[in-house]
Design an enzyme around this catalytic site. Structure first.
Site, PDB file in Angstrom:
ATOM      1  N   CYS A  72       0.850  -1.360   0.165  1.00  0.00           N
ATOM      2  CA  CYS A  72      -0.027   0.069  -0.059  1.00  0.00           C
ATOM      3  C   CYS A  72       0.987   1.095  -0.211  1.00  0.00           C
ATOM      4  O   CYS A  72       1.863   1.394   0.750  1.00  0.00           O
ATOM      5  CB  CYS A  72      -0.838   0.140   1.260  1.00  0.00           C
TER       6      CYS A  72
ATOM      7  N   CYS B 134      -0.033   4.659   6.839  1.00  0.00           N
ATOM      8  CA  CYS B 134      -0.878   4.817   8.120  1.00  0.00           C
ATOM      9  C   CYS B 134       0.124   3.668   9.220  1.00  0.00           C
ATOM     10  O   CYS B 134       0.486   2.795   9.192  1.00  0.00           O
ATOM     11  CB  CYS B 134      -2.201   3.820   7.805  1.00  0.00           C
TER      12      CYS B 134
ATOM     13  N   CYS C  35      -0.770   0.100  10.306  1.00  0.00           N
ATOM     14  CA  CYS C  35      -1.003  -0.913   9.429  1.00  0.00           C
ATOM     15  C   CYS C  35       0.273  -1.556   8.979  1.00  0.00           C
ATOM     16  O   CYS C  35       1.027  -1.094   8.405  1.00  0.00           O
ATOM     17  CB  CYS C  35      -1.683  -0.327   8.036  1.00  0.00           C
TER      18      CYS C  35
ATOM     19  N   CYS D 214     -17.172  -9.088   3.873  1.00  0.00           N
ATOM     20  CA  CYS D 214     -16.360  -7.759   3.825  1.00  0.00           C
ATOM     21  C   CYS D 214     -15.204  -7.854   2.916  1.00  0.00           C
ATOM     22  O   CYS D 214     -14.432  -8.792   3.144  1.00  0.00           O
ATOM     23  CB  CYS D 214     -15.914  -7.114   5.350  1.00  0.00           C
TER      24      CYS D 214
ATOM     25  N   CYS E 297     -20.039  -5.978   2.198  1.00  0.00           N
ATOM     26  CA  CYS E 297     -19.616  -4.557   2.333  1.00  0.00           C
ATOM     27  C   CYS E 297     -18.308  -4.342   1.699  1.00  0.00           C
ATOM     28  O   CYS E 297     -17.454  -5.531   1.642  1.00  0.00           O
ATOM     29  CB  CYS E 297     -19.398  -4.569   3.819  1.00  0.00           C
TER      30      CYS E 297
ATOM     31  N   CYS F  94     -20.305   2.107   7.294  1.00  0.00           N
ATOM     32  CA  CYS F  94     -19.575   1.166   8.421  1.00  0.00           C
ATOM     33  C   CYS F  94     -18.421   2.035   8.768  1.00  0.00           C
ATOM     34  O   CYS F  94     -17.578   2.109   7.982  1.00  0.00           O
ATOM     35  CB  CYS F  94     -19.372   0.070   7.954  1.00  0.00           C
TER      36      CYS F  94
ATOM     37  N   ARG G 185     -19.265  -3.632  16.845  1.00  0.00           N
ATOM     38  CA  ARG G 185     -18.475  -4.980  16.114  1.00  0.00           C
ATOM     39  C   ARG G 185     -17.068  -5.036  16.848  1.00  0.00           C
ATOM     40  O   ARG G 185     -16.514  -4.073  16.664  1.00  0.00           O
ATOM     41  CB  ARG G 185     -18.457  -4.820  14.729  1.00  0.00           C
TER      42      ARG G 185
END
Length: 390
Positions: A65, A69, A72, A109, A142, A202, A272
């Site tokens: 990626c 972040c 992550c 998801c 999702c 979400c 969740r």
């Protein structure tokens, strides 16, 4: 305890607690913890009974990626030894999703690393959504693909997506300390795009990144204002090879207080328990079911969770039941099976009126032990030749 009685009353009326009341929940002592869980449990049962919704992650594209972040394992410059692969084909993703559905998952998801999807990526995911829905009647899908451009949410909705996930993660004030390649406002914009397109929004948070109690309150109040139908609460998994690898700030008791606070602030929203529950809640996971009405089954994006059967046994042993595909997750006032509610209905109206108690001084907490033995990199399921954990 007057504080808890007040919070239960407000939760049953869908009324927003004051910031002082929310902070006081985080400042309760270990001696009061079971009282806090019992109080928040009353609110959870009012809106969701004893049902637990199961969700299943399919990592469509892992690693590499360009975003930075800090939390992550897939970030730019990450040295975490995770699985790295490009887009799964629709039939591969559908096969992976089927394993989760067979294990009892009601929602699949679909997640892909990256800043955001190209139009070609949206086409690819749309085809995958179609393949999953064709093979699994009644399943919710999702998508979680990063920042959305104009029109992409509408295209995903048209392809059959029910929801879109994009977490705020932390407070606006501290966001720049965690990520520099995009802004907090970018994330808010994507959640709003999903909502406007008719997708069930979400959006949640990550706890344990060194944030203060005030930061946690800020992000949860911001989430309430954004009006998502589901709020995933992640507990940081400190992967070796990431900037936050040394951040071990959570105890099981702290995690339970955070979940209780989220339930009081967003009483009728799907709360969740997401990544990190096995690492930080550990043997206290069953207590968390009294606060949250939704969990992920099996493994996460780049880390392993406990065995899917252990999840199901835990739910049964704690006196809860798995929510079926024929059951509506959200309360009726939130708009139906996919929870496409109108703006402003997230947790009801009303300000922080009523009895306001000053937050107690936070107790001095011991530094939690770094349980690096509990952080297991995912080596099975999507992107491998091994059977998934579901």
């Amino acid at each position: 305890m007057d504080l808890l009685n007040t919070l239960v009353d407000k939760g049953l009326r869908r009324e927003l607690p004051s910031r002082e009341e929310a902070l006081a929940v985080l400042a309760t002592s270990d001696d009061e913890l079971l009282d806090v869980v019992a109080a928040a449990g009353k609110v959870r049962r009012q809106w969701f009974g004893r049902r637990v919704k199961l969700n299943y992650l399919v990592n469509l594209k892992s690693g590499l990626c360009p975003e930075d972040c800090s939390y992550c394992s897939q970030r730019l410059g990450s040295k975490a030894e995770i699985l790295k692969y490009t887009w799964l084909k629709p039939d591969e993703a559908s096969k992976a999703a089927a394993a989760g559905v067979a294990g009892g998952a009601k929602r699949v998801c679909l997640v892909a690393s990256g800043r955001g999807p190209t139009d070609r990526d949206v086409d690819r995911v749309s085809e995958t959504i179609g393949a999953i829905k064709e093979q699994n009647e009644g399943v919710e899908v999702c998508a979680c693909l990063g920042l959305l451009s104009e029109g992409q949410a509408e295209r995903l909705r048209g392809a059959g997506a029910d929801a879109y996930n994009h977490n705020l993660n932390t407070s606006e004030g501290t966001y720049g300390d965690i990520t520099t390649t995009h802004t907090y406002a970018d994330r808010v914009d994507t959640v709003q795009k999903a909502h406007a397109a008719g997708l069930s929004a979400c959006s949640g948070l990550i706890a344990g990144m060194g944030e203060s109690d005030e930061d946690l309150i800020d992000v949860v109040y911001s989430l309430r204002e954004l009006d998502p139908d589901s709020v995933p609460v992640n507990f940081l998994i400190p992967f070796e090879g990431t900037p936050l690898a040394k951040e071990w700030n959570l105890t099981p008791q702290r995690c339970l207080r955070i979940l209780a606070m989220v339930r009081f602030v967003c009483p009728d929203v799907e709360v969740r328990i997401a990544g990190g529950r096995e690492v930080h809640l550990r043997s206290m996971q069953p207590l968390a079911l009294h606060l949250a009405n939704s969990i992920f089954l099996g493994d996460y994006l780049t880390s392993e969770g406990q065995a899917g059967k252990a999840d199901l046994d835990m739910i049964t042993d704690a006196g809860f039941e798995v929510e079926g595909t024929d059951q509506v997750t959200l309360p009726e006032h939130r708009g139906g099976p996919c929870g496409s509610s109108g703006t402003g209905s997230a947790c009801g109206s009303g300000g922080g009126c009523g009895t306001h108690e000053e937050a107690a001084e936070s107790p001095v907490a011991e530094v939690p032990e770094a349980r690096t033995d509990l952080v297991a990199v995912r080596r099975r399921g999507a992107g491998t030749d091994l059977a998934p954990n579901a």
